[in-house]
Design a protein around this motif. Structure first.
Motif, PDB file in Angstrom:
ATOM      1  N   MET A 136      50.193 -33.461  -8.299  1.00  0.00           N
ATOM      2  CA  MET A 136      51.413 -34.243  -8.518  1.00  0.00           C
ATOM      3  C   MET A 136      51.469 -35.363  -7.495  1.00  0.00           C
ATOM      4  N   ASP A 137      52.224 -36.424  -7.793  1.00  0.00           N
ATOM      5  CA  ASP A 137      52.407 -37.471  -6.795  1.00  0.00           C
ATOM      6  C   ASP A 137      53.873 -37.646  -6.399  1.00  0.00           C
ATOM      7  N   LYS A 138      54.745 -36.912  -7.066  1.00  0.00           N
ATOM      8  CA  LYS A 138      56.170 -37.014  -6.734  1.00  0.00           C
ATOM      9  C   LYS A 138      56.874 -35.741  -7.162  1.00  0.00           C
ATOM     10  N   ARG A 139      57.825 -35.333  -6.336  1.00  0.00           N
ATOM     11  CA  ARG A 139      58.645 -34.176  -6.697  1.00  0.00           C
ATOM     12  C   ARG A 139      60.022 -34.380  -6.094  1.00  0.00           C
ATOM     13  N   GLN A 140      61.038 -34.072  -6.896  1.00  0.00           N
ATOM     14  CA  GLN A 140      62.412 -34.294  -6.426  1.00  0.00           C
ATOM     15  C   GLN A 140      63.160 -32.992  -6.309  1.00  0.00           C
ATOM     16  N   GLY A 141      64.009 -32.944  -5.271  1.00  0.00           N
ATOM     17  CA  GLY A 141      64.915 -31.830  -5.124  1.00  0.00           C
ATOM     18  C   GLY A 141      66.322 -32.372  -4.987  1.00  0.00           C
ATOM     19  N   GLN A 142      67.181 -31.575  -4.412  1.00  0.00           N
ATOM     20  CA  GLN A 142      68.544 -32.039  -4.206  1.00  0.00           C
ATOM     21  C   GLN A 142      68.570 -32.968  -2.998  1.00  0.00           C
ATOM     22  N   ARG A 143      68.809 -34.221  -3.222  1.00  0.00           N
ATOM     23  CA  ARG A 143      68.857 -35.297  -2.200  1.00  0.00           C
ATOM     24  C   ARG A 143      67.525 -35.557  -1.515  1.00  0.00           C
ATOM     25  N   VAL A 144      66.493 -34.851  -1.865  1.00  0.00           N
ATOM     26  CA  VAL A 144      65.187 -35.077  -1.241  1.00  0.00           C
ATOM     27  C   VAL A 144      64.125 -35.360  -2.289  1.00  0.00           C
ATOM     28  N   THR A 145      63.181 -36.205  -1.893  1.00  0.00           N
ATOM     29  CA  THR A 145      62.042 -36.527  -2.742  1.00  0.00           C
ATOM     30  C   THR A 145      60.801 -36.520  -1.868  1.00  0.00           C
ATOM     31  N   VAL A 146      59.736 -35.919  -2.345  1.00  0.00           N
ATOM     32  CA  VAL A 146      58.469 -35.952  -1.633  1.00  0.00           C
ATOM     33  C   VAL A 146      57.484 -36.768  -2.466  1.00  0.00           C
ATOM     34  N   LEU A 147      56.794 -37.660  -1.795  1.00  0.00           N
ATOM     35  CA  LEU A 147      55.777 -38.489  -2.431  1.00  0.00           C
ATOM     36  C   LEU A 147      54.429 -38.177  -1.808  1.00  0.00           C
ATOM     37  N   LEU A 148      53.424 -38.065  -2.644  1.00  0.00           N
ATOM     38  CA  LEU A 148      52.075 -37.765  -2.180  1.00  0.00           C
ATOM     39  C   LEU A 148      51.128 -38.853  -2.664  1.00  0.00           C
ATOM     40  N   ASN A 149      50.434 -39.480  -1.734  1.00  0.00           N
ATOM     41  CA  ASN A 149      49.426 -40.484  -2.074  1.00  0.00           C
ATOM     42  C   ASN A 149      48.085 -39.952  -1.593  1.00  0.00           C
ATOM     43  N   LYS A 150      47.323 -39.405  -2.514  1.00  0.00           N
ATOM     44  CA  LYS A 150      46.056 -38.764  -2.144  1.00  0.00           C
ATOM     45  C   LYS A 150      44.994 -39.804  -1.785  1.00  0.00           C
ATOM     46  N   THR A 151      45.144 -40.997  -2.299  1.00  0.00           N
ATOM     47  CA  THR A 151      44.155 -42.035  -2.016  1.00  0.00           C
ATOM     48  C   THR A 151      44.093 -42.357  -0.521  1.00  0.00           C
ATOM     49  N   VAL A 152      45.276 -42.463   0.082  1.00  0.00           N
ATOM     50  CA  VAL A 152      45.328 -42.772   1.518  1.00  0.00           C
ATOM     51  C   VAL A 152      45.742 -41.565   2.346  1.00  0.00           C
ATOM     52  N   LYS A 153      45.822 -40.398   1.701  1.00  0.00           N
ATOM     53  CA  LYS A 153      46.177 -39.153   2.380  1.00  0.00           C
ATOM     54  C   LYS A 153      47.471 -39.306   3.156  1.00  0.00           C
ATOM     55  N   HIS A 154      48.503 -39.631   2.415  1.00  0.00           N
ATOM     56  CA  HIS A 154      49.808 -39.889   3.005  1.00  0.00           C
ATOM     57  C   HIS A 154      50.881 -39.135   2.237  1.00  0.00           C
ATOM     58  N   LEU A 155      51.820 -38.606   2.996  1.00  0.00           N
ATOM     59  CA  LEU A 155      52.916 -37.813   2.458  1.00  0.00           C
ATOM     60  C   LEU A 155      54.216 -38.370   3.033  1.00  0.00           C
ATOM     61  N   SER A 156      55.250 -38.428   2.224  1.00  0.00           N
ATOM     62  CA  SER A 156      56.533 -38.867   2.762  1.00  0.00           C
ATOM     63  C   SER A 156      57.670 -38.009   2.220  1.00  0.00           C
ATOM     64  N   LEU A 157      58.715 -37.937   3.024  1.00  0.00           N
ATOM     65  CA  LEU A 157      59.934 -37.221   2.634  1.00  0.00           C
ATOM     66  C   LEU A 157      61.078 -38.222   2.651  1.00  0.00           C
ATOM     67  N   GLN A 158      61.731 -38.366   1.537  1.00  0.00           N
ATOM     68  CA  GLN A 158      62.877 -39.247   1.443  1.00  0.00           C
ATOM     69  C   GLN A 158      64.137 -38.412   1.332  1.00  0.00           C
ATOM     70  N   ILE A 159      65.102 -38.707   2.187  1.00  0.00           N
ATOM     71  CA  ILE A 159      66.390 -38.022   2.160  1.00  0.00           C
ATOM     72  C   ILE A 159      67.446 -39.049   1.789  1.00  0.00           C
ATOM     73  N   ALA A 160      68.137 -38.805   0.719  1.00  0.00           N
ATOM     74  CA  ALA A 160      69.149 -39.745   0.240  1.00  0.00           C
ATOM     75  C   ALA A 160      70.500 -39.462   0.879  1.00  0.00           C
TER      76      ALA A 160
END
Lengths: 114, 114
Positions: free
Chosen positions: A54-78
């Protein structure tokens, strides 16, 4: 070797703004990633996870993004709230088969300003 | 449904004494993991156990440290002849199945060696 690191050790945001916490990982074989929140004096609390298919997954107020090409992960909190103040860790599991150790990054301390 | 339980929450030992840390996994979880956390750092994997078996102890120091997860009762992390460098927070996590990936953490035991 296996390592997970974070770009920023501290992050301050205004209450109500969105927060983005970043994480870089080095093991291209890792296929499972987790974000944890740790408040002072407490154990890590599971926030959200994502698998490498997967490259994106959403929860309650949070979203995680995965970029396997550059091996990068982020957590977004709204719409951050004071209760979001904590240290956030990303962790990777190099394999879902066999040994199950998690490899943690150093953590990002998120501070919410009123 | 109680979460992962650890005791004691705080433990003070003099150099040379033994420390015993206990962990009761979540109900229905048969996989236990121990991690160590130094101040301002991420968690470092120590050992992964199933009932009566050590699966992965690649993160355990070769001397003075041992872990067990008996058929009945909690998992025990034992540190013999403690030194000041053993002072840290020790966290236990559990999971229902290794293939699920996620691990749920207890509140930790904070060991202080004087």
């Amino acid at each position: 070797g296996e390592s997970v690191g974070l770009h920023l050790p501290t992050l301050s945001v205004q209450e109500g703004d969105n927060s983005i916490i970043n994480c870089a990982y080095s093991n291209s074989a890792s296929d499972y990633f987790i974000w944890y929140k740790q408040e002072s004096g407490k154990g890590p609390q599971f926030i959200i996870d994502i698998r490498s298919n997967m490259d994106k997954r959403q929860g309650q107020r949070v979203t995680v993004l995965l970029n396997k090409t550059v091996k990068h992960l982020s957590l977004q909190i709204a719409a951050t709230q004071p209760g979001d103040s904590a240290v956030y860790f990303c962790a990777e599991n190099p394999s879902l088969q066999g040994a199950q150790k998690l490899v943690f990054g150093q953590g990002t301390r998120l501070t919410i300003n009123p | 449904n109680a979460g992962v339980m650890q005791n004691p929450r705080h433990l003070v030992r003099r150099r040379g004494q033994e420390a015993r840390l206990r962990c009761s996994p979540m109900k229905g979880h048969s996989h236990v993991y121990w991690y160590r956390q130094l101040p301002e750092e991420g968690l470092k994997f120590m050992v992964y156990l199933q009932k009566e078996n050590i699966i992965d102890e690649s993160g355990m120091p070769k001397e003075r440290f041992s872990a067990e997860f008996p058929k009945e009762g909690p998992s025990i992390l034992r540190i013999q002849q403690v030194v000041r460098g053993d002072s840290a927070a020790y966290f236990c996590a559990s999971s229902p199945l290794p293939s699920r990936g996620e691990q749920y953490f207890g509140p930790g035991t904070r060991l202080t060696v004087t």
